[in-house]
Motif scaffolding. Structure first.
Motif, PDB file in Angstrom:
ATOM      1  N   GLY A  96     -46.109  82.214  22.612  1.00 19.09           N
ATOM      2  CA  GLY A  96     -46.959  81.096  22.378  1.00 19.09           C
ATOM      3  C   GLY A  96     -46.361  79.978  22.795  1.00 19.09           C
ATOM      4  N   ASP A  97     -44.953  79.865  22.467  1.00 19.33           N
ATOM      5  CA  ASP A  97     -44.246  78.247  22.373  1.00 19.33           C
ATOM      6  C   ASP A  97     -43.695  78.454  23.911  1.00 19.33           C
ATOM      7  OD1 ASP A  97     -44.896  77.862  20.047  1.00 19.33           O
ATOM      8  OD2 ASP A  97     -43.206  79.242  19.417  1.00 19.33           O
ATOM      9  N   ARG A  98     -42.879  79.416  24.587  1.00 18.54           N
ATOM     10  CA  ARG A  98     -42.257  79.376  26.175  1.00 18.54           C
ATOM     11  C   ARG A  98     -43.529  80.692  26.957  1.00 18.54           C
ATOM     12  NH1 ARG A  98     -36.791  80.618  23.732  1.00 18.54           N
ATOM     13  NH2 ARG A  98     -38.071  81.720  22.597  1.00 18.54           N
ATOM     14  N   THR A  99     -43.213  80.325  28.299  1.00 21.77           N
ATOM     15  CA  THR A  99     -43.796  81.701  29.008  1.00 21.77           C
ATOM     16  C   THR A  99     -42.368  81.563  29.641  1.00 21.77           C
ATOM     17  OG1 THR A  99     -45.450  79.649  29.299  1.00 21.77           O
ATOM     18  CG2 THR A  99     -44.792  81.300  30.642  1.00 21.77           C
ATOM     19  N   VAL A 100     -41.861  82.519  30.441  1.00 21.21           N
ATOM     20  CA  VAL A 100     -41.294  83.059  31.148  1.00 21.21           C
ATOM     21  C   VAL A 100     -41.625  84.021  32.168  1.00 21.21           C
ATOM     22  CG1 VAL A 100     -39.409  85.060  31.244  1.00 21.21           C
ATOM     23  CG2 VAL A 100     -39.114  83.634  29.119  1.00 21.21           C
TER      24      VAL A 100
END
Length: 283
Positions: free
Chosen positions: A67-71
């Motif tokens: 939701g906030d970060r993409t890995v």
């Protein structure tokens, strides 16, 4: 057949190197999506939302978004996982064969032993036969940990993956809490219907009618094009069949029993005639 995976079965201190092969294949007629006006093939393009470029499949990676970060996870990341590196089908326990609920069963694979492993492979197969048990195993395949059952099919060990416990839904239907009254006569007639249709399962007796008819349709269209008359190919539809008639339960059961008996007589007669023709040919 081409093997899709290589590893080993481990039970106790015994190790059995094997090759894994898909045990099933689809017989469906392969169809493509085309433009109805000119027959052109429909192609899908994978476009990047950031740069707008079409991305080749080999350049696509998987990612997790909280939701906030993409890995972004690469193939090297996945292959580094200990479970992925194991290449081992570990026997967890041997259970009575009838304890494996068929609803859990998924894809099936044949296991072929390496030449050096033929003896322990045969020993495991015979141990399963002698004890009438199946082996519950775990292993990693295609970036997933799999739960599976190992059992015997003819001379081969068959590996069949199983669904995890939380992947099976509960059948919760309020209507089943109501218990309708079923008379003794209805139960007796239902039992007669079961007996009239009783037999030993032979999968070779069944055909996929839809695929047979689809192939027939394709071949007819190849010959006749859009002028094809489907009623001439498949016959007229029966709009006023017996199935449309409303019957009470007892009458439906009675007719079903009679119809089944008549069908058995016809099949028996046809089988007798076929045997007679073979005997005359031999003579």
């Amino acid at each position: 057949m081409r093997s899709i995976w290589r590893g080993s079965i481990s039970f106790g201190l015994v190790n059995v190197p094997v090759r894994v092969y898909s045990a099933t294949e689809s017989h469906d007629v392969r169809l493509h999506q085309v433009h109805g006006e000119d027959g052109g093939r429909i192609r899908y393009q994978r476009k990047c939302e950031v740069c707008g470029k079409v991305v080749a499949y080999e350049d696509i990676s998987k990612a997790y978004d909280d939701g906030d970060r993409t890995v972004v996870l690469t193939d090297d990341d996945f292959s580094a996982l200990p479970a992925e590196q194991a290449k081992e089908i570990e026997v967890v326990e041997f259970v009575p064969a009838d304890q494996i609920d068929p609803i859990r069963l998924d894809k099936a694979y044949f296991l072929e032993p390496e030449k050096s492993a033929l003896k322990p492979y045969t020993l495991l197969r015979r141990a399963l036969e002698d004890t009438d048990r199946s082996a519950v195993v775990t292993f990693a395949l295609r970036q997933k940990t799999r739960l599976a059952v190992l059992r015997v099919r003819d001379k081969t060990l068959l590996l069949q993956t199983m669904l995890w416990d939380d992947e099976i839904r509960a059948a919760e239907f309020d209507i089943l809490d109501q218990v309708p009254r079923v008379s003794a006569k209805e139960r007796d007639m239902a039992s007669q219907l079961v007996e009239s249709l009783a037999g030993d399962f032979d999968p070779g007796e069944f055909t996929d009618d839809y695929q047979v008819q689809l192939r027939q349709l394709v071949e007819a269209k190849l010959e006749q094009g859009d002028t094809l008359d489907t009623s001439a190919t498949f016959g007229e539809k029966d709009e006023d069949g017996e199935g449309a008639e409303v019957l009470d339960l007892m009458e439906a059961l009675r007719r079903s029993v009679d119809k089944s008996k008549e069908r058995r007589k016809t099949q028996k007669k046809a089988s007798g005639e076929s045997s007679g023709q073979k005997a005359r040919k031999k003579a």
